[in-house]
Every structure is written in structure tokens, then in C-alpha cells.
Design an enzyme around this catalytic site. Structure first.
Site, PDB file in Angstrom:
ATOM      1  N   ALA A  71       0.828  -1.210   0.000  1.00 36.72           N
ATOM      2  CA  ALA A  71       0.000   0.000   0.000  1.00 36.72           C
ATOM      3  C   ALA A  71       0.863   1.262   0.000  1.00 36.72           C
ATOM      4  O   ALA A  71       0.552   2.234  -0.689  1.00 36.72           O
ATOM      5  CB  ALA A  71      -0.949  -0.011   1.204  1.00 36.72           C
ATOM      6  N   ALA A  74       2.249   1.629  -3.507  1.00 36.74           N
ATOM      7  CA  ALA A  74       1.183   2.055  -4.426  1.00 36.74           C
ATOM      8  C   ALA A  74       0.823   3.523  -4.215  1.00 36.74           C
ATOM      9  O   ALA A  74       0.717   4.295  -5.180  1.00 36.74           O
ATOM     10  CB  ALA A  74      -0.056   1.178  -4.233  1.00 36.74           C
ATOM     11  N   GLU A  75       0.632   3.939  -2.965  1.00 36.48           N
ATOM     12  CA  GLU A  75       0.248   5.326  -2.712  1.00 36.48           C
ATOM     13  C   GLU A  75       1.360   6.290  -3.089  1.00 36.48           C
ATOM     14  O   GLU A  75       1.105   7.374  -3.607  1.00 36.48           O
ATOM     15  CB  GLU A  75      -0.181   5.545  -1.264  1.00 36.48           C
ATOM     16  CG  GLU A  75      -0.676   6.955  -1.049  1.00 36.48           C
ATOM     17  CD  GLU A  75      -1.711   7.118   0.042  1.00 36.48           C
ATOM     18  OE1 GLU A  75      -2.105   8.279   0.283  1.00 36.48           O
ATOM     19  OE2 GLU A  75      -2.133   6.123   0.654  1.00 36.48           O
ATOM     20  N   THR A  76       2.594   5.891  -2.872  1.00 39.42           N
ATOM     21  CA  THR A  76       3.715   6.745  -3.241  1.00 39.42           C
ATOM     22  C   THR A  76       3.720   7.002  -4.746  1.00 39.42           C
ATOM     23  O   THR A  76       3.757   8.148  -5.196  1.00 39.42           O
ATOM     24  CB  THR A  76       5.050   6.107  -2.809  1.00 39.42           C
ATOM     25  OG1 THR A  76       5.047   5.976  -1.374  1.00 39.42           O
ATOM     26  CG2 THR A  76       6.239   6.946  -3.243  1.00 39.42           C
ATOM     27  N   SER A  79       0.587   8.933  -6.019  1.00 37.78           N
ATOM     28  CA  SER A  79       0.647  10.340  -5.605  1.00 37.78           C
ATOM     29  C   SER A  79       1.626  11.139  -6.459  1.00 37.78           C
ATOM     30  O   SER A  79       1.354  12.294  -6.807  1.00 37.78           O
ATOM     31  CB  SER A  79       1.062  10.449  -4.132  1.00 37.78           C
ATOM     32  OG  SER A  79       0.070   9.902  -3.298  1.00 37.78           O
TER      33      SER A  79
END
Length: 162
Positions: A71, A74-76, A79
Site C-alpha cells: 500500500a 502504491a500510494e507513493t 501520488s
């Protein structure tokens, strides 16, 4: 993990942020959490963001890649894509993250590729596919970011030098 690493950015992105005195590498990095986890961004544009993360050091008690580590990766990446889409006048803030874990990974590096599903004026949604070294999908993720206007106080947090 502490070695110098350079992200490949499109020239127009480099020019845009340089004109503002912004430390592009710091702004589009994995941040402190990503650094501790060994996340490295290899390539970054609004159309595609690629990054890697070691499995070692990011596992759960059974020795498999932790879902939370997937997660973070993925978020890095999602973003970073959203920030590049929004441009220098916007900040991307994650508002929804969904991860489906397909298989375990117990060693090596995982590679993530983020591509846009939607790029609007106020939101951006990216699909992030995380694969193991054999190219097998480990995780499918989707991140939606709110694109908000940059505030003066944001300059300190994103590495403005001027």
C-alpha cells in the site's frame, strides 16, 4: 538504500519546478517512510510512474511482503503521478486507496507501475500494478488523489529553495 538516486523526469517538468526553486527530487520522492522501506522511484511522468521496493525488511510474520508495504508503494507512486498531472500549482492528497493482494512475495524486489485511469481538474485516479521479479502480479491497487491549490505554507514542506 542511502546511495544517491536520480529519477528520470520529462524535461518540461524539470524546467517548471526549477523556475520555482523547488527541489524536484525531494518533492517527488518516497519521503521518510518510503526511504525507510527502500522505495526508489525510477521513472516519473503524469503518464507513468515506475518504482521498486525490496521485500526484505518489509515482511509480515510469515515472511511474505506485508500488504501495508504494498500500500505504501502504491500510494507513493500514484501520488507522484497525480502531483505531476496537477503541476506546480497543485498538491495531491490521497483520499482513497484500494489494494487487492494476489500472491505473496518472499524475496527480491517488487516493481510497481502507476498509470492514470482519470485525470481531472480536482481529482486524479491511478492504477498501480505491483509485480515480483518473475513478472507475476503481486498486488493491484487504485489510488484517488484530491488536487488542491498550493498554499504558502506548503512551500516549506515541498523543498522550495527560494
Amino acid at each position: 538504500m542511502g546511495e544517491q538516486h536520480h529519477v528520470k523526469f520529462p524535461q518540461e517538468v524539470i524546467d517548471e519546478y526549477s523556475a520555482l526553486g523547488v527541489d524536484l527530487a525531494a518533492m517527488f520522492s518516497a519521503g521518510h517512510l518510503g526511504t525507510r522501506m527502500g522505495v526508489q522511484i525510477i521513472e516519473a511522468s503524469a503518464d507513468r510512474v515506475v518504482g521498486t521496493m525490496p521485500v526484505e525488511g518489509n515482511t509480515q510474520p510469515y515472511g511474505l511482503l506485508h500488504g501495508g508495504a504494498s500500500a505504501v508503494l502504491a500510494e507513493t507512486l500514484g501520488s507522484v503521478g497525480a502531483m505531476l498531472h496537477g503541476g506546480s500549482s497543485k498538491i495531491a492528497v490521497g483520499v482513497d486507496l484500494n489494494c487487492t493482494h494476489h500472491r505473496g512475495a518472499s524475496s527480491g524486489l517488487v516493481t510497481a507501475v502507476a498509470t492514470p485511469l482519470h485525470r481531472g481538474r480536482s481529482t486524479a485516479t491511478y492504477e498501480i500494478v505491483i509485480s515480483d521479479e518473475d513478472g507475476r502480479r503481486v498486488c493491484s491497487a487504485r489510488l484517488t488523489c484530491l488536487l488542491r491549490d498550493v498554499r504558502p505554507s506548503d512551500a516549506e514542506r515541498v523543498g522550495a529553495t527560494g
